[in-house]
Write an enzyme that holds these catalytic residues in place. Sequence first.
Site, PDB file in Angstrom:
ATOM      1  N   ARG A 110     100.213  24.021  21.563  1.00 52.85           N
ATOM      2  CA  ARG A 110      99.723  22.905  21.553  1.00 52.85           C
ATOM      3  C   ARG A 110      99.073  21.828  21.254  1.00 52.85           C
ATOM      4  NH1 ARG A 110      94.207  26.750  23.877  1.00 52.85           N
ATOM      5  NH2 ARG A 110      95.654  28.012  24.121  1.00 52.85           N
ATOM      6  N   PHE A 130      84.506  32.309  32.652  1.00 54.53           N
ATOM      7  CA  PHE A 130      84.044  31.249  33.576  1.00 54.53           C
ATOM      8  C   PHE A 130      84.184  30.746  34.965  1.00 54.53           C
ATOM      9  CE2 PHE A 130      82.780  26.734  33.317  1.00 54.53           C
ATOM     10  CZ  PHE A 130      81.153  26.857  32.778  1.00 54.53           C
ATOM     11  N   LYS A 179      96.473  27.813  10.042  1.00 59.44           N
ATOM     12  CA  LYS A 179      97.866  27.411  10.847  1.00 59.44           C
ATOM     13  C   LYS A 179      97.581  26.182  12.373  1.00 59.44           C
ATOM     14  CE  LYS A 179      97.822  29.700  14.283  1.00 59.44           C
ATOM     15  NZ  LYS A 179      97.964  29.230  16.069  1.00 59.44           N
ATOM     16  N   GLY A 205      93.705  34.711  27.083  1.00 65.62           N
ATOM     17  CA  GLY A 205      92.827  36.128  27.531  1.00 65.62           C
ATOM     18  C   GLY A 205      93.471  36.124  28.716  1.00 65.62           C
ATOM     19  N   PHE A 207      82.737  27.747  22.979  1.00 65.09           N
ATOM     20  CA  PHE A 207      81.574  28.855  23.413  1.00 65.09           C
ATOM     21  C   PHE A 207      81.456  29.936  22.810  1.00 65.09           C
ATOM     22  CE2 PHE A 207      85.350  27.153  26.616  1.00 65.09           C
ATOM     23  CZ  PHE A 207      84.558  25.781  27.182  1.00 65.09           C
TER      24      PHE A 207
END
Length: 344
Positions: free
Chosen positions: A271, A43, A206, A15, A99
């Site tokens: 990650r 947030f 993926k 983001g 979220f």
Amino acid sequence: MGKEKVAIIGSGNWGSAIAKLAGGNVKKHSDVFDDSKVPMWVFEEDYEGRKLTEIINTDHENKKYLPDVKFSENVVAVPDLVEAVKGATALVFVMPHQFLSKCLDQLEGKVEKNAKAISLIKGVGVEGSDIHVFADVIQDRLGISTSALSGANIANEVAIDRFSETTVGYRTEEEGQMWQKLFQTPHFKVQLIDDVAGVSLCGALKNIVAVAAGFIDGLEYGNNSKAAIMRIGLLEMKHFCQEFFKDVKEESFLQESAGVADVITSCLGGRNRKCAEAFVKQKKPFDELERDMLNGQKLQGIHTAKDVHIFLKARDRLGAYPLFDKVYHISWEGLPVEKLTEGL
């Protein structure tokens, strides 16, 4: 028609990288976009003794999720979601899929009637035998046209202007061209295709393949095995999309960044691959690895594998996608990782 007002909904690693691109491009294309302010919903949390919004608005940098990358001053962190989207006509959803539902609960009835959106969210929504991409979920909940963006996009590399490509699956060509202007730079090429479902699904599935590639790295099986996993994974992605979603385009898999290119980069870096390798070598559970290794980011591949498993079970199609199945059973059911390649 007035200028488009952009709002970024999400402020993690990806983001923040997208906010950097958008902040610069609204100025470059000020004939199309209101360049005075790009609100980014954050947030709220504390980081090094300061509010994260204060850090972003004072230092013009998200020091927690994207350190050492500066935003243009028109990118403004806003801790209130409804306030962040007030008056916006171009909504960019970029957050962990866990979220999204709560965010949509807050936004229903609060967005501009003439707004449109784009989803950069990885994952699928599953309810029993029904499966949805998040662009469709956003479109249905908010009643606004919603496109999708996905591609071989490791956020840190995009943020520092390493050459990259991505794919926008659009609802209308006009909307696709608008999103292209918002995101494209000389170093970040945006391809357009009329395939919201295909682009969205590639971005979700993926990550399952990347987990499998990480298992291969943890086992130290080498490059031949990893290449085989990538080929098998891409085929399962393609077959899954074509079995359960109509009008998915062939080109999305082999010609677009959202397809084969994203499989390659996710299986080499990212990650999901990293945590899956650590799962094998450190023998720690994924929730512990996520906490220790990802600095507040979320793992996606293992959760998508679980969602896909639930969906395939409801459709009586367990066993039809052996690699997806193995990733689920290793991640959630304790299957020894050495069983990964059996039966592929």
